[in-house]
Scaffold this active site. Structure first.
Site, PDB file in Angstrom:
ATOM      1  N   ARG A  97      -2.569  -2.229  -3.442  1.00 16.44           N
ATOM      2  CA  ARG A  97      -3.791  -1.477  -3.201  1.00 16.44           C
ATOM      3  C   ARG A  97      -3.748  -0.227  -4.084  1.00 16.44           C
ATOM      4  O   ARG A  97      -2.809   0.567  -3.999  1.00 16.44           O
ATOM      5  CB  ARG A  97      -3.880  -1.068  -1.740  1.00 16.44           C
ATOM      6  CG  ARG A  97      -5.107  -0.244  -1.486  1.00 16.44           C
ATOM      7  CD  ARG A  97      -5.188   0.212  -0.057  1.00 16.44           C
ATOM      8  NE  ARG A  97      -6.419   0.964   0.120  1.00 16.44           N
ATOM      9  CZ  ARG A  97      -6.550   1.997   0.928  1.00 16.44           C
ATOM     10  NH1 ARG A  97      -5.538   2.386   1.667  1.00 16.44           N
ATOM     11  NH2 ARG A  97      -7.693   2.630   1.029  1.00 16.44           N
ATOM     12  N   ASN A 151       0.878  -1.163   0.000  1.00 21.47           N
ATOM     13  CA  ASN A 151       0.000   0.000   0.000  1.00 21.47           C
ATOM     14  C   ASN A 151       0.924   1.224   0.000  1.00 21.47           C
ATOM     15  O   ASN A 151       1.470   1.586   1.041  1.00 21.47           O
ATOM     16  CB  ASN A 151      -0.876  -0.061   1.259  1.00 21.47           C
ATOM     17  CG  ASN A 151      -1.865   1.081   1.341  1.00 21.47           C
ATOM     18  OD1 ASN A 151      -1.821   2.006   0.524  1.00 21.47           O
ATOM     19  ND2 ASN A 151      -2.729   1.042   2.329  1.00 21.47           N
ATOM     20  N   HIS A 186     -13.051   2.232   0.095  1.00 21.89           N
ATOM     21  CA  HIS A 186     -13.099   1.140   1.091  1.00 21.89           C
ATOM     22  C   HIS A 186     -13.789  -0.093   0.490  1.00 21.89           C
ATOM     23  O   HIS A 186     -14.292  -0.945   1.215  1.00 21.89           O
ATOM     24  CB  HIS A 186     -13.918   1.500   2.352  1.00 21.89           C
ATOM     25  CG  HIS A 186     -13.293   2.504   3.254  1.00 21.89           C
ATOM     26  ND1 HIS A 186     -14.036   3.348   4.058  1.00 21.89           N
ATOM     27  CD2 HIS A 186     -11.994   2.794   3.535  1.00 21.89           C
ATOM     28  CE1 HIS A 186     -13.239   4.118   4.767  1.00 21.89           C
ATOM     29  NE2 HIS A 186     -11.986   3.808   4.468  1.00 21.89           N
ATOM     30  N   GLU A 196      -8.168  -5.793   5.201  1.00 22.04           N
ATOM     31  CA  GLU A 196      -8.052  -5.432   3.783  1.00 22.04           C
ATOM     32  C   GLU A 196      -6.837  -6.077   3.135  1.00 22.04           C
ATOM     33  O   GLU A 196      -6.874  -6.445   1.967  1.00 22.04           O
ATOM     34  CB  GLU A 196      -8.004  -3.903   3.636  1.00 22.04           C
ATOM     35  CG  GLU A 196      -9.381  -3.284   3.811  1.00 22.04           C
ATOM     36  CD  GLU A 196      -9.358  -1.819   4.212  1.00 22.04           C
ATOM     37  OE1 GLU A 196      -8.876  -1.532   5.328  1.00 22.04           O
ATOM     38  OE2 GLU A 196      -9.812  -0.984   3.428  1.00 22.04           O
ATOM     39  N   ARG A 223     -12.097  13.977   8.663  1.00 22.99           N
ATOM     40  CA  ARG A 223     -12.830  14.489   7.488  1.00 22.99           C
ATOM     41  C   ARG A 223     -14.266  14.807   7.865  1.00 22.99           C
ATOM     42  O   ARG A 223     -14.863  14.134   8.699  1.00 22.99           O
ATOM     43  CB  ARG A 223     -12.838  13.440   6.371  1.00 22.99           C
ATOM     44  CG  ARG A 223     -11.497  13.230   5.750  1.00 22.99           C
ATOM     45  CD  ARG A 223     -11.553  12.139   4.692  1.00 22.99           C
ATOM     46  NE  ARG A 223     -10.482  11.188   4.894  1.00 22.99           N
ATOM     47  CZ  ARG A 223     -10.517   9.923   4.503  1.00 22.99           C
ATOM     48  NH1 ARG A 223     -11.558   9.447   3.865  1.00 22.99           N
ATOM     49  NH2 ARG A 223      -9.502   9.134   4.748  1.00 22.99           N
TER      50      ARG A 223
END
Ligand code: ADP
Length: 401
Positions: free
Chosen positions: A92, A8, A181, A385, A242
């Site tokens: 990813r 990632n 996601h 993930e 956020r």
């Protein structure tokens, strides 16, 4: 064992894991690591091999040097990429646009296509491309697979995917809901039918991925029909830093009246808003402590968070018509029992009833937290993930040979 390497890559960091793609979601990976502050004078590499931690602090000029350093340490401990006979490298990739709805074996053309999507994800896709190029150079004989965060949402129905803004402008500029996601929403939603003892095609469900970033999805018969993140990961639920959904007019107001620049507004909404912007912290353990100590800002932040979460749960119940399961996952969803309780409090008339004792149990694998009478089953299912990426990469790489 069929080991895969999962990468990632961020603009100044690389997170990586080596894991058995047949592992359980709760198993520790063989190797996990993080290279940080790439390109800065004080780079840092932390790597955990079979549970043992190794740290190195030195300048890491670029991603290539970072990966080489990590692979060197792994090789010293007998778990270098060559020692392990890796089946695949899974990358990813944040944005797959409308072109990638499934994982893809990486070749030069795929790299170019991911590069073409940079305007849609200027903060993420450039680093993803760098990571792919560097890893392909160092490990040229292993199949590399791109797994897209947007993939699970690539086929959202148009009514959920399109915004009510000028069609011509939206079309020319790729303005639509992509969702993020996706790897986690897919991983979780695929486990729920077995927990219900039902065929996946017959299951309507809501997945709540509540981590530092947070998103909700409505999934019907294995297909996502709506999700809370939008063209960017800024939309939807209130998150750690956020803002989630806001009136777009606020941006004009901050620009025209408060005199903030576009970049300042971008940073404000992405990094200085959400729970942190309201309370000063973004970790729910700290937030809880502050609430218990009577901090009114923390209490207000928490209420805004829960209110927004309930809005989405309600709207997805209507979108799905009938709901079989609601599942909580990720750091907050798996651990913060108070969030789960408050998110679904008082919904008995909609067939949702949490069992307090079950909800209070510590996080330990997939489990039901609703009462036996609850018509809608409520679950906690840990996400992973990296494992999902390893599984997808391995499946595609082994199908190739
Ligand atoms: P991301 O992958 O988006 O960075 P995670 O899914 O790892 O986020 O979630 C991290 C968040 O989970 C933390 O910021 C914290 O708010 C929350 N969290 C983790 N452990 C706990 C816990 N034991 N109790 C409450 N919240 C927790």
């Amino acid at each position: 064992m069929t080991y895969a390497l999962v990468l990632n890559s961020g603009s100044s960091s690389i997170k990586f894991q080596v894991l058995d793609s047949a592992a359980a979601a709760s198993d520790e990976p063989l190797v996990s690591g993080l290279v940080e502050q790439i390109g800065e004078p004080n780079g840092k590499l932390v790597i955990k091999i079979r549970g043992e931690k190794y740290t190195s602090e030195e300048s890491i000029p670029d991603h290539s040097a970072g990966l080489a350093k990590a692979f060197g340490i792994m090789a010293e401990h007998g778990v270098g990429p060559k020692d392990l006979d890796l089946t695949a490298v899974g990358h990813r990739v944040v944005h797959g646009g409308k072109v990638f709805s499934a994982p893809e074996i990486i070749n030069d053309q795929v790299v170019e296509m991911i590069r073409d999507l940079i305007p849609l994800a200027p903060l993420h896709n450039p680093a993803n491309v760098d990571g792919i190029e560097v890893a392909r150079e160092i490990l040229p004989d292993i199949p590399h697979v791109a797994v897209f965060d947007t993939g699970f949402f690539a086929d959202l129905p148009p009514a959920a995917a399109l915004y009510a803004i000028n069609g011509e402008v939206a079309g020319e500029n790729g303005v639509r809901r992509y969702g993020f996601h996706g790897t986690s929403h897919e991983f979780i939603s695929q486990q729920v039918p077995a927990l219900l003892g039902k065929d996946p095609s017959a299951v309507n469900q809501i997945v709540l991925h509540l981590g530092n970033g947070a998103s909700a999805s409505a999934v019907k018969g294995g297909h996502a029909i709506d999700t809370s993140m939008g063209m960017t990961p800024l939309a939807g639920l209130v998150m750690g830093t956020r803002c989630g959904d806001i009136d777009p007019g606020i941006i004009f107001h901050l620009y025209r009246t408060a005199g903030l620049s576009i970049d300042e507004i971008d940073t404000l909404l992405n990094k200085k808003s959400g729970i942190k912007g309201l309370s000063g912290v973004n970790d729910f353990r700290q937030l809880r402590e502050m609430i218990e100590n009577g901090d009114t800002d923390a209490w207000s932040a928490y209420n805004i968070y829960i209110h927004q979460l309930r809005r989405y749960i309600g709207s997805y119940m209507i979108a799905l018509g009938r709901v079989d399961a609601i599942t909580f996952t990720a750091g907050v969803g798996e651990n913060a029992k108070f969030v789960r309780e408050d998110a679904l409090a008082g919904l008995e008339m909609y067939g949702i009833q949490i069992d307090k004792d079950r909800n209070d149990l510590p996080n330990d694998g997939p489990r039901e937290i609703s009462t036996d009478e609850s018509a809608v089953k409520v679950f906690v299912v840990p996400t992973n993930e990296e494992l999902a990426i390893a599984q997808k990469a391995t499946a595609l790489a082994t199908a190739q040979v």
